[in-house]
Design a protein around this motif. Structure first.
Motif, short mmCIF file in Angstrom:
data_model
loop_
_atom_site.label_atom_id
_atom_site.label_comp_id
_atom_site.label_asym_id
_atom_site.label_seq_id
_atom_site.Cartn_x
_atom_site.Cartn_y
_atom_site.Cartn_z
N LYS A 33 0.84 -1.20 0.00
CA LYS A 33 0.00 0.00 0.00
C LYS A 33 0.88 1.25 0.00
O LYS A 33 0.66 2.18 -0.78
CB LYS A 33 -0.91 -0.01 1.23
N GLU A 34 1.87 1.29 0.88
CA GLU A 34 2.77 2.45 0.95
C GLU A 34 3.53 2.63 -0.36
O GLU A 34 3.70 3.75 -0.84
CB GLU A 34 3.73 2.31 2.12
N TYR A 35 4.00 1.52 -0.94
CA TYR A 35 4.73 1.60 -2.19
C TYR A 35 3.85 2.16 -3.31
O TYR A 35 4.25 3.05 -4.05
CB TYR A 35 5.28 0.23 -2.60
N LEU A 36 2.64 1.63 -3.43
CA LEU A 36 1.74 2.08 -4.49
C LEU A 36 1.33 3.53 -4.29
O LEU A 36 1.21 4.29 -5.27
CB LEU A 36 0.52 1.17 -4.58
N GLU A 37 1.10 3.94 -3.06
CA GLU A 37 0.77 5.34 -2.80
C GLU A 37 1.93 6.25 -3.17
O GLU A 37 1.73 7.32 -3.75
CB GLU A 37 0.37 5.53 -1.33
N PHE A 38 3.15 5.82 -2.85
CA PHE A 38 4.32 6.61 -3.22
C PHE A 38 4.51 6.61 -4.74
O PHE A 38 4.87 7.63 -5.32
CB PHE A 38 5.58 6.08 -2.52
N PHE A 39 4.24 5.48 -5.37
CA PHE A 39 4.36 5.37 -6.83
C PHE A 39 3.42 6.34 -7.53
O PHE A 39 3.78 6.98 -8.51
CB PHE A 39 4.07 3.92 -7.26
N ASN A 41 2.08 9.11 -6.17
CA ASN A 41 2.35 10.49 -5.78
C ASN A 41 3.73 10.55 -5.12
O ASN A 41 3.83 10.62 -3.89
CB ASN A 41 1.26 10.99 -4.82
N PRO A 42 4.80 10.51 -5.93
CA PRO A 42 6.15 10.48 -5.35
C PRO A 42 6.53 11.82 -4.71
O PRO A 42 6.81 12.79 -5.40
CB PRO A 42 7.05 10.13 -6.54
N ASP A 43 6.52 11.86 -3.40
CA ASP A 43 6.91 13.04 -2.65
C ASP A 43 7.92 12.61 -1.59
O ASP A 43 7.55 12.26 -0.47
CB ASP A 43 5.68 13.70 -2.00
N PRO A 44 9.22 12.62 -1.95
CA PRO A 44 10.24 12.14 -1.02
C PRO A 44 10.25 12.91 0.31
O PRO A 44 10.50 12.33 1.35
CB PRO A 44 11.55 12.34 -1.78
N GLN A 45 9.97 14.21 0.26
CA GLN A 45 10.00 15.00 1.49
C GLN A 45 8.88 14.56 2.44
O GLN A 45 9.10 14.43 3.64
CB GLN A 45 9.88 16.50 1.18
N ASP A 86 12.69 3.73 -3.05
CA ASP A 86 13.61 4.33 -4.02
C ASP A 86 13.70 5.85 -3.82
O ASP A 86 13.58 6.63 -4.75
CB ASP A 86 13.19 3.99 -5.45
N ILE A 87 13.92 6.22 -2.56
CA ILE A 87 14.06 7.62 -2.15
C ILE A 87 15.50 8.06 -2.46
O ILE A 87 16.43 7.25 -2.39
CB ILE A 87 13.78 7.75 -0.64
#
Length: 179
Positions: A33-39, A41-45, A86-87
């Motif tokens: 879930k966390e990976y897909l959410e980051f995928f 909307n990639p917001d490293p900060q 992949d930050i």
């Protein structure tokens, strides 16, 4: 199942079935879930801030008091999950350093003298230094490492934590970037 077999199987699925598989994975695993959410909307900060909050909550209550029991392993898992997203290395190093800073503050605040807890902190330091060195981030992290070295002076003297950390910096040739 190998990655190649999985790829072949997924390619054979109709798109609507593939979408359902991804949605089921999203519901089944927190990491997915966390990976897909980051995928999406990639917001490293934002991911860095969330990682820092999770690490802090692992060691301290919402009121800021140290928790009775600490789990450095759980903190390591938070960092590992962060790396899987992949930050950028600068932010991974920041989170690793923050993790060590929180662990050390927890050990000092509670006056923990158990050797195993301090050895875990030393191992965290080693992993952090190796990561920083591998990604050539020494100049950016130098001041925080110096503060960590200063802070471990509060560790029980018989453990020689400060000397151990300095030895790690020497072993990894950490300060060679200056030359």
């Amino acid at each position: 199942m190998s990655k190649a077999k999985l790829k072949k199987y997924l390619q054979s699925l109709p798109q609507d079935h593939l979408v359902q598989v991804i949605l089921d994975l999203y519901d089944a695993r927190k990491v997915a879930k966390e990976y897909l959410e980051f995928f999406m909307n990639p917001d490293p900060q934002a991911a860095l801030e969330k990682g820092k909050k999770d690490i802090y909550r692992n060691y301290f209550t919402p009121q800021g008091r140290p928790k009775a029991k600490i789990s450095i392993k759980a903190g390591n898992e938070i960092v590992a999950d962060f790396i899987r997203l992949d930050i950028p290395p600068e932010q991974v190093a920041d989170l690793m350093t923050y993790h060590l800073e929180v662990v050390l503050s927890r050990l000092v605040v509670k006056h923990i003298v158990r050797e195993t807890a301090w050895i875990s902190a030393i191992n965290l330091f080693r992993k952090m230094v190796e990561y920083i060195k591998a990604h050539s981030l020494e100049p950016a992290m130098e001041r925080r490492l110096e503060k960590i070295i200063e802070y471990v002076r509060y560790a029980p003297a018989y453990l020689n934590v400060e000397d151990n950390l300095k030895d790690i910096l020497t072993e990894t040739n950490y300060y060679d970037y200056q030359q």
